[in-house]
Motif scaffolding. Structure first.
Motif, PDB file in Angstrom:
ATOM      1  N   ASP A  99       8.477  -1.465   2.150  1.00  0.00           N
ATOM      2  CA  ASP A  99       7.593  -0.696   1.279  1.00  0.00           C
ATOM      3  C   ASP A  99       7.705  -1.227  -0.149  1.00  0.00           C
ATOM      4  O   ASP A  99       8.758  -1.149  -0.775  1.00  0.00           O
ATOM      5  N   SER A 122       5.406  -0.233  -2.500  1.00  0.00           N
ATOM      6  CA  SER A 122       4.462   0.598  -3.251  1.00  0.00           C
ATOM      7  C   SER A 122       5.019   1.126  -4.568  1.00  0.00           C
ATOM      8  O   SER A 122       4.245   1.549  -5.431  1.00  0.00           O
ATOM      9  N   ARG A 123       6.366   1.091  -4.745  1.00  0.00           N
ATOM     10  CA  ARG A 123       6.954   1.621  -5.971  1.00  0.00           C
ATOM     11  C   ARG A 123       7.383   0.521  -6.949  1.00  0.00           C
ATOM     12  O   ARG A 123       8.028   0.807  -7.952  1.00  0.00           O
ATOM     13  N   ASP A 164      13.305  -2.269  -4.150  1.00  0.00           N
ATOM     14  CA  ASP A 164      13.421  -1.790  -5.530  1.00  0.00           C
ATOM     15  C   ASP A 164      13.063  -2.866  -6.542  1.00  0.00           C
ATOM     16  O   ASP A 164      13.102  -2.639  -7.749  1.00  0.00           O
ATOM     17  N   TYR A 218      12.297   0.480   8.602  1.00  0.00           N
ATOM     18  CA  TYR A 218      11.610   0.701   7.328  1.00  0.00           C
ATOM     19  C   TYR A 218      12.609   0.556   6.198  1.00  0.00           C
ATOM     20  O   TYR A 218      13.731   1.071   6.268  1.00  0.00           O
ATOM     21  N   ARG A 270      12.706   0.297   1.664  1.00  0.00           N
ATOM     22  CA  ARG A 270      11.960   0.413   0.413  1.00  0.00           C
ATOM     23  C   ARG A 270      12.549  -0.566  -0.588  1.00  0.00           C
ATOM     24  O   ARG A 270      13.742  -0.490  -0.931  1.00  0.00           O
TER      25      ARG A 270
END
Length: 325
Positions: free
Chosen positions: A49, A51-52, A10, A6, A8
């Motif tokens: 991810d 989502s941000r 940016d 996983y 994330r």
């Protein structure tokens, strides 16, 4: 349990730079992907991810349309003032989909990419060319009540489940993407989803690692807009037949028409022959019947879903009556 990595992201650039490797999937709301992972229909080696990322706004375009970020939740898009005023067919389609809780989480980009709800696709013990290419299609000759009657092949008769995508097809939306090499693409929604052919597991024209960043709508169309969805129960059910319709009547004749259909094919279905059968004609059941004939000229049922053909005819005529009343 299946282990996976996983990460994330940016930035969108970082996401696509890392997203092209085999077995990598982007995740935003996860309302479809996580279910598929639990069933081991999808077994990604790595999740990125997104989502941000800063892709959750709805903004006016210079051309007078709308730019919708890929991470705008379905609930927010349905409630947006401009969408409700100028693109009501889209708002109504979104509200007809899933449940309130899922609409709060589901994203615009993810909605376009959700996978079929075919029973056999979800059942890993059944033959499914979409899930396991070359294994066969258990739906052909099986229980296929929710399956497609248009655009099918001998390899797959699954349908695309999205309500939002049907409305966006009628609105002639454009999908904006970012590729791993930094290039951006603009893809007409009509060309974004693929028919099954011999490769039903390849569902869109996206390249590995390519990320949807926005969906753009042209200026609001003229005429009345309607979304009609026929389903087994009043909520939280996928369409047996759905229609997103936009029709303008001037001087007693149909001046323009845009009609897209859900529940009938592997992708949101739009046939220029249906609209051509209406434009220039006086609204009425005679013209509507000709349009229905054009829509269903090549329709084919597979047993349990034979009823969809007359249902599509009745639904189209009822929708056109509403649009031209």
């Amino acid at each position: 349990m299946k282990s996976f990595d996983y990460a994330r992201a940016d930035s969108a650039e970082a996401a696509v730079a890392d997203g092209g490797s085999e077995g990598t999937k982007f995740i935003a709301g996860g309302t479809n992907l996580l279910d598929l992972m639990k069933l081991q229909v999808e077994t990604p080696a790595r999740l990125i991810d997104i989502s941000r990322l800063d892709l959750a706004s709805v903004e006016a375009t210079e051309a007078g349309g709308l730019s919708i970020g890929a991470l705008v939740p379905n609930a927010d898009l349905a409630a947006h003032e401009v969408v409700r005023r100028d693109y009501p067919v889209l708002s109504r389609a979104l509200l007809a989909g899933a449940s309130g809780q899922l609409r709060n989480k589901a994203s615009t980009g993810g909605n376009l990419l959700q996978r079929t709800r075919c029973y056999y696709f979800y059942d890993t013990t059944s033959a499914c060319n979409k899930r396991a290419p070359g294994s066969g299609c258990a739906a052909i000759g099986g229980f296929n009540r929710i399956m497609a009657v248009l655009g099918t092949s001998d390899q797959c008769i699954a349908t695309h489940p999205s309500d939002m995508a049907v409305a966006m097809a009628a609105l002639e939306a454009t999908v904006v993407t970012l590729k791993a090499d930094g290039d951006r693409r603009r893809i007409a929604l009509a060309d974004f989803h693929r028919l099954p052919g011999d490769t039903p597991h390849i569902e869109t024209v996206l390249e590995p690692g390519e990320l949807i960043t926005h969906v753009e709508l042209p200026p609001a169309p003229k005429g009345r807009q309607v979304y009609r969805k026929v389903r087994d129960r009043a909520s939280y059910a996928f369409a047996l037949v759905s229609i997103a319709g936009i029709v303008a009547v001037e001087d007693g004749r149909i001046a323009s028409a845009a009609l897209a259909f859900g529940g009938l094919a592997h992708k949101p279905w739009r046939d220029p022959a249906v609209e051509a059968a209406l434009v220039g004609h006086t609204p009425g059941d005679a013209a509507f019947a000709v349009a229905a004939d054009a829509l269903l000229a090549d329709a084919r049922g597979f047993g349990s879903n034979d009823f969809k053909i007359p249902l599509a005819r009745r639904t189209l005529i009822a929708t056109l009556r509403e649009l031209t009343a």
